[in-house]
Each structure stands twice: as structure tokens, then as C-alpha cells.
Design an enzyme around this catalytic site. Structure first.
Site, PDB file in Angstrom:
ATOM      1  N   LYS A  18      69.284  51.170  33.472  1.00 17.90           N
ATOM      2  CA  LYS A  18      69.719  52.479  32.988  1.00 17.90           C
ATOM      3  C   LYS A  18      70.273  53.351  34.114  1.00 17.90           C
ATOM      4  O   LYS A  18      71.315  53.988  33.955  1.00 17.90           O
ATOM      5  CB  LYS A  18      68.551  53.209  32.314  1.00 17.90           C
ATOM      6  CG  LYS A  18      68.191  52.696  30.947  1.00 17.90           C
ATOM      7  CD  LYS A  18      67.119  53.561  30.295  1.00 17.90           C
ATOM      8  CE  LYS A  18      66.816  53.062  28.884  1.00 17.90           C
ATOM      9  NZ  LYS A  18      65.792  53.857  28.216  1.00 17.90           N
TER      10      LYS A  18
ATOM     11  N   CYS B  47      34.110  53.090  13.540  1.00 17.80           N
ATOM     12  CA  CYS B  47      33.551  52.577  12.272  1.00 17.80           C
ATOM     13  C   CYS B  47      34.532  52.727  11.109  1.00 17.80           C
ATOM     14  O   CYS B  47      34.528  51.921  10.179  1.00 17.80           O
ATOM     15  CB  CYS B  47      32.232  53.275  11.959  1.00 17.80           C
ATOM     16  SG  CYS B  47      30.908  52.669  13.026  1.00 17.80           S
TER      17      CYS B  47
ATOM     18  N   ASP C 174      59.074  60.361  29.421  1.00 17.97           N
ATOM     19  CA  ASP C 174      58.609  60.185  28.043  1.00 17.97           C
ATOM     20  C   ASP C 174      57.092  60.041  27.968  1.00 17.97           C
ATOM     21  O   ASP C 174      56.563  59.600  26.964  1.00 17.97           O
ATOM     22  CB  ASP C 174      59.277  58.962  27.408  1.00 17.97           C
ATOM     23  CG  ASP C 174      58.966  57.670  28.168  1.00 17.97           C
ATOM     24  OD1 ASP C 174      58.236  57.719  29.180  1.00 17.97           O
ATOM     25  OD2 ASP C 174      59.454  56.610  27.752  1.00 17.97           O
TER      26      ASP C 174
END
Length: 1058
Positions: free
Chosen positions: A528, A632, A576
Site C-alpha cells: 500500500k 456461559c 484502524d
């Protein structure tokens, strides 16, 4: 990260949803077989093609229905200067049907200030024709054409939406009247220096399907009264979140069955857990249960035409601190259009004669305006400033207004989100110099270069200063690409001595192309940072940009060291994740550098500016932590699809990643077992049992073994475990208080029966078997028929529920049970594990979850595992698209929000570079383009603390020279004495990072040993790490008492060692 091939498409959605429903069948019904893609997994079918691998992140913002409507809309963008190209870029990325670019003008020097697809060699050429091929590259699904003729009615009639930018008022009124009469939606956008204007007319009757874009809420019902109106009470686990005027529907209500499946009904909120509905006095008695769900009901909204709205305007506020400004600028812009018509040009920059004339014209406009527009007192200073900067053309203003305008185009096409009703005005006058006398007409004259549009506003001295800036940009994703574009346009680091360093370790994926607009299809798999740097050099060849591929963090501090940071003028984050943001924030506070922070989430965005010695830092305030799902609930009592998806993700890690990693460590690390036994609670047992299963009990030799394992595991999870749960807690079980055990958030499950002809059952086995095979290096298969045939011969062991099996009902129960471990079982496990030397060369292959590759079975497993468990508990399933969002923790994103947010960031950058010193000059911003909402506030000042009479903030510190004049380093004793004599502070505790160097309760022998040791030697010993050559100073944290023995808060210490 792998990515899907660019040409691959998925067919999505189905028939139209019921009126009043917000979810398409693809969202509410299970994916079924209609076509089988390359990996043999079933997918949904549909009529309209949407390339999900390209539009993935945007689809999570707009939804499939809105996206399909975008794809049937042709849009005209008239005016291809900086604002027009910004709007065109965003709607092409968004994926409309087609875009036509209209401009009859030729490229001028001033256009290069913000039109990023024009170059110096284009001067004199038509703007639309030059821009067309460069814009067309953005999205191969959107045909882009150029048109240079006049805007005649026949031509306009072929579009669903018309966008006018930088056009005369006379043309706006003519086009506006025509579009309104023909039902063509109109957006008018204009920018003038530091001012922006937006107008929307979407016709007499527009259907709005979703005003805010939020996911419909749901809550569990605990009571409904028989009354007029009936009052609904929800479980007090969480607030219902509804608002008066919302519409809701009911399901699973026992007793008052008339509510189930009824038409959506309007509610009135009575409290955080209660609301009233219709007359329920004649309904059956409520017994228990029920889910109430919000329903997005379409509504019709109406717009006035441009000529009508001009004399009777409605305004959307952008800044509540400037409450009267929209009405003033409504007059000012009309006067500005008159000035341009009279002189064929805007007022000259900083020219007093032109400014006075504009004020006169504005007074005349005001005098003849109807009462709804007329101002009692015209703000002449504001109109004068409008005249001073109207010739300017600024990339950040165009980015902000262009992002908003493009979002309005998408609203016009889709009916998704509330449009701007109908006028919006914006200004950023705080960007002007704090010294009112700093700018003169001479300094703002055009120089016939690419920055003329900016020089007109800020003068040539500021342009020179911008060119010499050294900035560090962290991240080259969506925000990073937009920042680089703006940096290139404004000339940041584009001169001698200037530089922009950008770092990003990621490579380009197909899903990035929809909003990271510096990347093209042929860039997929490239880095990038390198690709983005090369792209902005095309926009401004003078930008001095250097690309790195480093992750920022302690590991790269030898690269981003003292010299690097001390040479910087500032830092811009384009990150990000919170951890990296907080790390960069700490570095900026330490090196006392300005930080520009921003982020987006769908249509929401925020901007924060951090200024040394003036504002608080990014880390000074934090969002509350996200609520986690109780263990749970995940293991035994799910009641929402989010629970089953998280369970499926945990399954993925627990089956295909963690066991393989543990086996490899067991085989290669002789201390693995010893280390494992030191883990807390039941972890040693769980880890060693998993290693035993992987190496002994379940190790496959063939593909057939993998299919058998997958089938057995299916039975364990979806049949046997559920039968055991129901054995422990039968459907009619009561609690100690006599209430039904299976009620409220506890949904009573039922076991499933395996059926090879059930698509979802086969999906699970296909995915699980292939992933299991992969972890052992075995070859899998995509042949569904062959797997189905293998399954016919699989013998499934009989299962009988056992008594005495403990199933925990709460996390507290689970934690207390985890405290005890069966030592004899651990010894037995150790004895049965095969010796590593008996498995020479054997290794397993852990699988890292990758959500964006549709051929790797990862999402196939998640969708099937989650939806089967949802079926166990009668929870509505989720399609692949929604499952990917939740399980992949995807952040919805759209180009429009990113453009607008980065525009605001760069307005703050103007102030930072000028060195604004007044807190109220800066603006933190928050926006939500869906509502639309804009909120600005001045940053909070850095909190002040005090010891003795000394005030300090997070920007202050103690500077201590570790090296003394004789060349020797300070010892711990000398350090403690220094603070006693110099600052009258008695240090009670001293730490560096997580290492405790000194404390008042330290054993006497250890203290005696340390007191005469140099500080760096103690740090190295305690941390068990040698200090690198790049480390010139240490950050030390202190706890201190003052002379009266009171504990006082003090700054940190910067202890210089080189």
C-alpha cells in the site's frame, strides 16, 4: 492476505421484501443452493449482480437493496474543478450505473490547487475530457463519459440525478426548475475559498426507506398489560433503546398471541424498559416470553424546487456555535453570484474595493428579500471575509463538501438515509491567521503556479512554510490515501527540506479498491505505502514522499528514533486500531509533536487535533469498553445470532489453529509441558487434552478420516451436547423460585438429526473436513457428491446422556469450578503423550482466519457452524454477508465519509502549520452523514495538576541528565537524592515500563545492592533486556511524597543517558 480474483461475482438478494420490512430475504433467510462456486459451497441466488468482493465494506453501510438502486442510476456531474472531481470520484467508487462529466472550461493554473486529476501539461485542455480516463479507472463497473456541450433539456432528461458545481445562479435556477418539473433529483454544490454551500431537491415525493442506517433494535419482553394502551415491559438486562414514533413487531409471545406477526405498530416510550402500544384490553392474557423488534417503515418526504427554496430556505446546521451564519451566507452567496455576473470573475483576493462592492450587493439582496430570508442586521465582516477568499480553491474544503454532496447523490438514488433538507452552509474561517494584519492583497496575488487557488486565501509566505513541512503519516488505507491526496494538493512537504514519510505494512486487497482510491485492480497484492506514494507523485510531482513498510511500535523504535521524531513538524494517524493510535499518541506527547487523529465507522466520522502544551492528548479520554458476551451464554444459552457467530469463531480457533500451534510447540520445545502446567485454572488440562487428541485420538491418515472426524464433530456439537444439556435441564425445569428455567434470555434448544441431503449439514462437513485436513497437510476435496457418498459409510457412535455432568449456568459458577484441577488426570495425560522423538519431521499447519477469501472454506465453516447452532436454539440465521460482518469484526466503510473527514483533518492541518495558539481556533469534529449531523467543539485543554506551587500537564516532565560531568552515570542513590534536594520530593516508587526499579517496601538486601548501581544497569537487569544503541533516554514513572509526607502526583522523568 489473499484476495478474490477481480472478475469473480456473487449473485445476491432475491424478491422484494414485504412493505415495511427493513431486511431483504438475503438477510433474513438461510443461504441455499442455487449455484456452486469454485470451492463447492452453496451460495444465495439473485437477479442483480453486485460484486461483493469489491463493494463488501460499502454494502455493510448501504445494504443490498440500496446498492441495487445505485446501480440503476445515471448521474451527471457538471463542473470538473476540484469540487466536481471530488464528487465524481466518490460516486464512481460508490458504484452508480453511469457518470457523465460535463465542463465547457479549460484547465487553468488555479485548478491544480485541488483538481487532483489535472496536471501541468493539461493547462488549456478541457477539464472534463482530461479527467474522464483518470476517473474511469476508479471502477470498471461504472462507465464514465465526458460531455462538453450546453446543458439542454433533452440532455438533462437522460439522468436520474444532476449535480451542479461552481455554476452561476442563473444556470442553477434554470436547471433546478426543469429537474423539479421532471422528477430529476438535483444537488447543487459550491465552494468559495473557506466557504461551502450545498442544496438538495429530490422532488415532490421521495420515499425514504431508512432514515438513520442503524441496525433495527430488538429486546426481550417480560410483561405486556391488558390495557388501552397496553404497556410493554422489557427485561432489565439492557435498555430497549427505542424512541417514541418507532414502529415495532412481536414474535414468540406466549399467551397474548395476537401480538405475534401483527402489522408494525407505533410506540410511545414511557421509560428505558417500558413503552406503550395499541389497545390490548381484548387480547388474551400474557404468559411469558416474546421478542419485540424495531421495523423500519418507509415514509414520504417532499422538497421545494431551487427557485422556491431560495426565497423560503430550510437550513441544516454544521456548527451550532455559528447559529446565525447560514442565513447570512444565504444572502452572501446570492450577492457573490451577482458580483461574478457583473465582473466575470470573483472578488480579487484581499481587495478592499471588491469587498466593499460585495457588501453593497449583499445589502441590496437583503433589502429586497422576503421576510423569511431578510436579516435584521447584515454581518458585514462575514461578507467582507467571503469577498477576501472567494477566489480561492482549497482541496480540504472541496473534500469535505464533495464527500457530503456525493453522499446526497447516493441518498437521491437509493432512498437510504435522511437527505439534507435543503440548504447547508459551511465555513472554516478559523483557518485564517490569528494575526488579522498578516495577509495583504500583494501576498495573495496569483503566481501562475499550481498553488494559486490556495495562495489566494493564505498568501505566498504560508505556501512556502507548507512546502518545508516534515510530516509522518501512519497508515496508507482509506484515510491515508485521502490524506496523501490532500497533502499533494496543498503542497505539504513539496519543497526543499520538506518531506512526507508514510508507513504501512499491508498489501492491497480487492475490497480496498472501493474506497482506497489511489489503488487500481492491477495493484492488488502490491504494498500500500509504495503504491500510494507513486500515485500522489502523479498528482503533484513535487511532493517529497518516502514510503516505509514498518509497523509502528516498540519493535521499530530503532527506526523511528529520537532523530526521526525531532526532525518532524507533525504526525497524522490513519490507523484502524486503538492500540496503535494510543502508541502514536504517547510518542507525540513524548516528542511534543502535533497529532492529527481521525476515524470513520460507516457514515460516522470524527476528527481530533492534539497540540503540544495546549490540548489534551488522544489517550486522555477513552470510549467505554465494548460489552463482552458471557462465556456461559456462548457455551450453553445463546439467544442472538451474534452469540452463535462468536461461538463459531471460537470453534474455528479451537479446532484449526490453537491445537496445531500447541502440537508444534510440544514437538519442538522441551519446556512446553512444564510451561503449560503453570497456566491458571483448567487451561493445562484443556491444552494437553487438545495435544493428545491431535496426536493420538483424532490424527487422520486419509481424506476419508477427515470426513469421518467432521461428521462425528457435527454430532457432538449439534446433537449430543444439546441432549446432555436437556438431560441436565429438561424443557419443563423450574428454578428454586418456581419460575421456568428456560425463559427470558435462556432459549430451550433441541438436538438436530444429521441429514446428508440437507445443504447446511453438508456445508459444515465439507468446510470442517477440508480445514481439518489442511492442519495435517492432507489434500482435501471440493466434490460434494463424493463427500456425501463417504458419509453414507460413517459409523456414528451411540450417545447416552450421562448423570453427574456439571453444566455451569453462570460465569461465576464457571470461575469457581476452574479453581480446582484433577492432578491425576494431568499425570495420566503426560504419560500418554507420544515422545517428540518418535514423530521425527511431523508438524501441523495452524490456520489463521481470513474472511475475505471465498475459496478457503473459512467463512463457509463459520456460516454453517453458526447457523446450525442457531437452528438448535430457534434463532433466526444469518446469511454469509452478515456473518462475515460480525465474525470478521469488519468495520463498515464508504468513500464519502472518508473524504469528508479527511477534509476536516486538513483544515486543522492549516492551523497547525500556521502555529495557531488559541484553543478556540481549533475544532474537533464529529459527523454522521446518514442523519445528517455535524458537531464541532474546541478541543479540551490539557488537565492541570499541581505539587507545591508547581502547575503541570501531561506535556511537562522532569529532565534529568543521567551522565554527570565526570562522564559517570547517576546511581539510584544519587537519583533519589537529586529529587530530594532539587524538588523536595521523596520518591516512594520508581518504575520503567513494567519494571519496578525501586520501592520503599523493597527488601533491605536488594535495596542495598541497587543503591550504588547505575540506573541503566538496574533497568537492564530488572527488564532482562539490554538497552539498544538507539535509546538515548528512558521514561521513568514516579510515586512521590512531599515534605509533609502526603502523596503527590508528579510528571514523568525523561532520563537522558546519551
Amino acid at each position: 492476505m489473499s484476495s478474490s480474483p477481480l472478475s469473480k461475482k456473487r449473485r445476491v438478494s432475491g424478491p422484494d421484501p414485504k412493505p415495511g420490512s427493513n431486511c431483504s430475504p438475503a438477510q433474513s433467510a438461510l443461504s441455499e443452493v442455487s449455484s456452486v462456486p469454485t470451492n463447492g459451497m452453496a451460495k444465495n441466488g439473485s437477479e442483480a449482480d453486485i460484486d461483493e468482493s469489491l463493494y463488501s465494506r460499502q454494502l455493510y453501510v448501504l445494504g443490498h437493496e440500496a446498492m441495487k438502486m445505485l446501480q440503476t442510476s445515471s448521474v451527471l456531474v457538471s463542473g470538473l474543478r476540484g469540487l466536481g472531481v471530488e464528487i465524481a470520484k466518490n460516486i464512481i467508487l460508490g458504484g452508480v450505473k453511469a457518470v457523465t462529466l460535463h465542463d465547457q472550461g479549460t484547465t487553468q493554473w488555479a485548478d491544480l490547487s485541488s483538481q487532483f486529476y489535472l496536471r501541468e501539461e493539461d493547462i488549456g485542455k478541457n477539464r472534463a475530457e482530461v479527467s474522464q480516463p483518470r476517473l474511469a479507472e476508479l471502477n470498471s463497473y461504472v462507465p464514465v463519459t465526458a460531455y462538453t456541450g450546453p446543458l439542454v433539456e433533452d440532455f438533462l432528461s437522460s439522468f436520474q440525478v444532476v449535480v451542479l458545481t461552481n455554476s452561476p445562479l442563473e444556470a442553477q435556477l434554470r436547471v433546478g426548475e426543469f429537474c423539479h418539473s421532471r422528477g430529476i433529483k438535483l444537488v447543487v454544490a459550491d465552494t468559495r475559498g473557506l466557504f461551502g454551500q450545498l442544496f438538495c431537491d429530490f422532488g415532490e415525493e421521495m420515499v425514504l426507506t431508512d432514515s438513520n442506517g442503524e441496525q433495527p433494535l430488538s429486546a426481550m419482553v417480560s410483561m405486556v398489560t391488558k390495557d388501552n394502551p397496553g404497556v410493554v415491559t422489557c427485561l432489565d438486562e439492557a435498555r430497549h433503546g427505542f424512541e417514541t414514533g418507532d414502529f415495532v413487531s412481536f414474535s414468540e409471545v406466549q399467551g397474548m398471541i395476537q401480538l405475534n406477526g401483527c402489522q408494525p405498530m407505533e410506540i410511545k416510550v414511557l421509560g428505558p424498559y417500558t413503552f406503550s402500544i395499541c389497545d390490548t384490553s381484548n387480547f388474551s392474557d400474557y404468559i411469558r416470553g416474546g421478542i419485540v423488534s424495531q421495523v423500519k417503515v418507509p415514509k414520504k418526504i417532499s422538497f421545494k424546487s431551487l427557485p422556491a427554496s431560495l426565497v423560503e430556505p430550510d437550513f441544516v446546521m454544521t456548527d451550532f456555535a455559528k447559529y446565525s451564519r447560514p442565513a447570512q451566507l444565504h444572502i452572501g452567496f446570492q450577492a457573490l453570484h451577482q458580483f461574478c455576473a457583473l465582473h466575470n470573475q470573483p472578488p480579487r483576493p484581499r481587495n478592499e474595493e471588491d469587498a466593499t462592492e460585495l457588501v453593497g450587493l449583499a445589502q441590496a439582496v437583503n433589502a429586497r428579500s422576503p421576510p423569511s430570508v431578510k436579516q435584521n442586521s447584515l454581518d458585514e465582516d462575514l461578507i467582507r471575509k467571503l469577498a477576501y477568499v472567494a477566489a480561492g480553491d482549497l482541496a480540504p474544503i472541496n473534500a469535505f463538501i464533495g464527500g457530503l454532496a456525493a453522499q446526497e447523490v447516493m441518498k437521491a438514488c437509493s432512498g437510504k438515509f435522511m437527505p439534507i433538507m435543503q440548504w447547508l452552509y459551511f465555513d472554516a474561517l478559523e483557518c485564517l491567521p490569528e494575526d488579522k494584519e498578516a495577509l495583504t492583497e500583494e501576498k495573495c496575488l496569483p503566481r501562475q503556479n499550481r498553488y494559486d487557488g490556495q495562495v489566494a486565501v493564505f498568501g505566498s509566505d504560508f505556501q512556502e512554510k507548507l512546502s518545508k513541512q516534515k510530516y509522518f503519516l501512519v497508515g496508507a488505507g482509506a484515510i491515508g490515501c485521502e490524506l496523501l491526496k490532500n497533502f499533494a494538493m496543498i503542497g505539504l512537504g513539496c519543497g526543499e527540506g520538506g518531506e512526507v514519510v508514510v508507513t504501512d505494512m499491508d498489501t492491497i486487497e480487492k475490497s480496498n479498491l472501493n474506497r482506497q482510491f489511489l489503488f487500481r485492480p492491477w495493484d492488488v497484492t502490491k504494498l500500500k505505502s509504495d503504491t500510494a506514494a507513486a500515485a500522489v507523485r502523479q498528482m503533484n510531482p513535487y511532493i517529497q514522499v518516502t514510503s516505509h513498510q514498518n509497523r509502528v511500535g516498540p519493535d521499530t523504535e530503532r527506526i523511528y528514533d529520537d532523530d526521526f521524531f525531532q526532525n518532524l513538524d507533525g504526525v497524522a494517524n490513519a490507523l484502524d486500531n486503538i492500540d496503535a493510535r494510543m502508541y502514536m499518541d504517547r510518542r507525540c506527547v513524548y516528542y511534543r509533536k502535533p497529532l492529527l487523529e481521525s476515524g470513520t465507522l460507516g457514515t460516522k466520522g470524527n476528527v481530533q487535533v492534539v497540540i503540544p502544551f495546549l490540548t489534551e492528548s488522544y489517550s486522555s479520554s477513552q470510549d467505554p469498553p465494548e460489552k463482552s458476551i458471557p462465556i456461559c451464554t456462548l457455551k450453553n444459552f445463546p439467544n442472538a445470532i451474534e452469540h452463535t457467530l462468536q461461538w463459531a469463531r471460537d470453534e474455528f480457533e479451537g479446532l484449526f489453529k490453537q491445537p496445531a500451534e500447541n502440537v508444534n510447540q510440544y514437538l519442538t520445545d522441551s519446556k512446553f509441558v512444564e510451561r503449560t502446567l503453570r497456566l491458571a485454572g483448567t487451561q493445562p488440562l484443556e491444552v494437553l487434552e487438545a495435544v493428545q487428541r491431535s496426536l493420538v485420538l483424532q490424527r487422520p491418515q486419509t481424506w476419508g478420516d477427515c470426513v469421518t472426524w467432521a461428521c462425528h464433530h457435527w454430532h457432538t456439537q449439534y446433537c449430543n451436547n444439546i441432549r446432555q444439556l436437556l438431560h441436565n435441564f429438561p424443557p419443563d425445569q423450574l428454578t428454586s423460585s418456581g419460575a421456568p428455567f428456560w425463559s427470558g434470555p435462556k432459549r430451550c434448544p433441541h438436538p438436530l438429526t444429521f441429514d446428508v441431503n440437507n445443504t447446511l449439514h453438508l456445508d459444515y462437513v465439507m468446510a470442517a473436513a477440508n480445514l481439518f485436513a489442511q492442519t495435517y497437510g492432507l489434500t482435501g476435496s471440493q466434490d460434494r457428491a463424493a463427500v456425501a457418498s463417504l458419509l453414507q459409510s460413517v459409523q456414528v457412535p451411540e450417545f447416552t446422556p450421562k448423570s453427574g455432568v456439571k453444566i455451569h449456568v453462570s460465569d461465576q459458577e464457571l470461575q469457581s469450578a476452574n479453581a480446582s484441577v484433577d492432578d491425576s488426570r494431568l499425570e495420566e495425560l503426560k504419560a500418554t503423550l507420544p515422545s517428540p522423538d518418535k514423530l521425527p519431521g511431523f508438524k501441523m499447519y495452524p490456520i489463521d482466519f481470513e474472511k475475505d477469501d471465498d475459496s478457503n472454506f473459512h467463512m463457509d465453516f463459520i456460516v454453517a457452524a453458526s447457523n446450525l447452532r442457531a437452528e438448535n436454539y430457534d434463532i433466526s440465521p444469518a446469511d454469509r454477508h452478515k456473518s462475515k460482518l460480525i465474525a470478521g469484526k469488519i468495520i463498515p466503510a464508504i468513500a464519502t465519509t472518508t473524504a469528508a473527514v479527511v477534509g476536516l483533518v486538513c483544515l486543522e492541518l492549516y492551523k497547525v502549520v500556521q502555529g495557531h495558539q488559541q484553543l478556540d481556533s481549533y475544532k474537533n469534529g464529529f459527523l454522521n452523514l446518514a442523519l445528517p449531523f455535524f458537531g464541532f467543539s474546541e478541543p479540551l485543554a490539557a488537565p492541570r495538576h499541581q505539587y507545591y506551587n508547581q502547575e503541570w500537564t501531561l506535556w511537562d516532565r522532569f529532565e534529568v541528565q543521567g551522565l554527570q560531568p565526570n562522564g559517570e552515570e547517576m546511581t539510584l542513590k544519587q537519583f533519589l537524592d537529586y529529587f530530594k534536594t532539587e524538588h523536595k520530593l521523596e520518591i516512594t516508587m520508581l518504575s520503567q515500563g513494567v519494571s519496578m526499579l525501586y520501592s520503599f517496601f523493597m527488601p533491605a538486601a536488594k535495596l542495598k545492592e541497587r543503591l550504588d548501581q547505575p540506573m541503566t544497569e538496574i533497568v537492564s537487569r530488572v527488564s532482562k533486556r539490554k538497552l539498544g544503541r538507539h535509546v538515548r533516554a528512558l521514561v521513568l514513572e514516579l510515586c512521590c511524597n512531599d515534605e509533609s509526607g502526603e502523596d503527590v502526583e508528579v510528571p514523568y522523568v525523561r532520563y537522558t543517558i546519551r
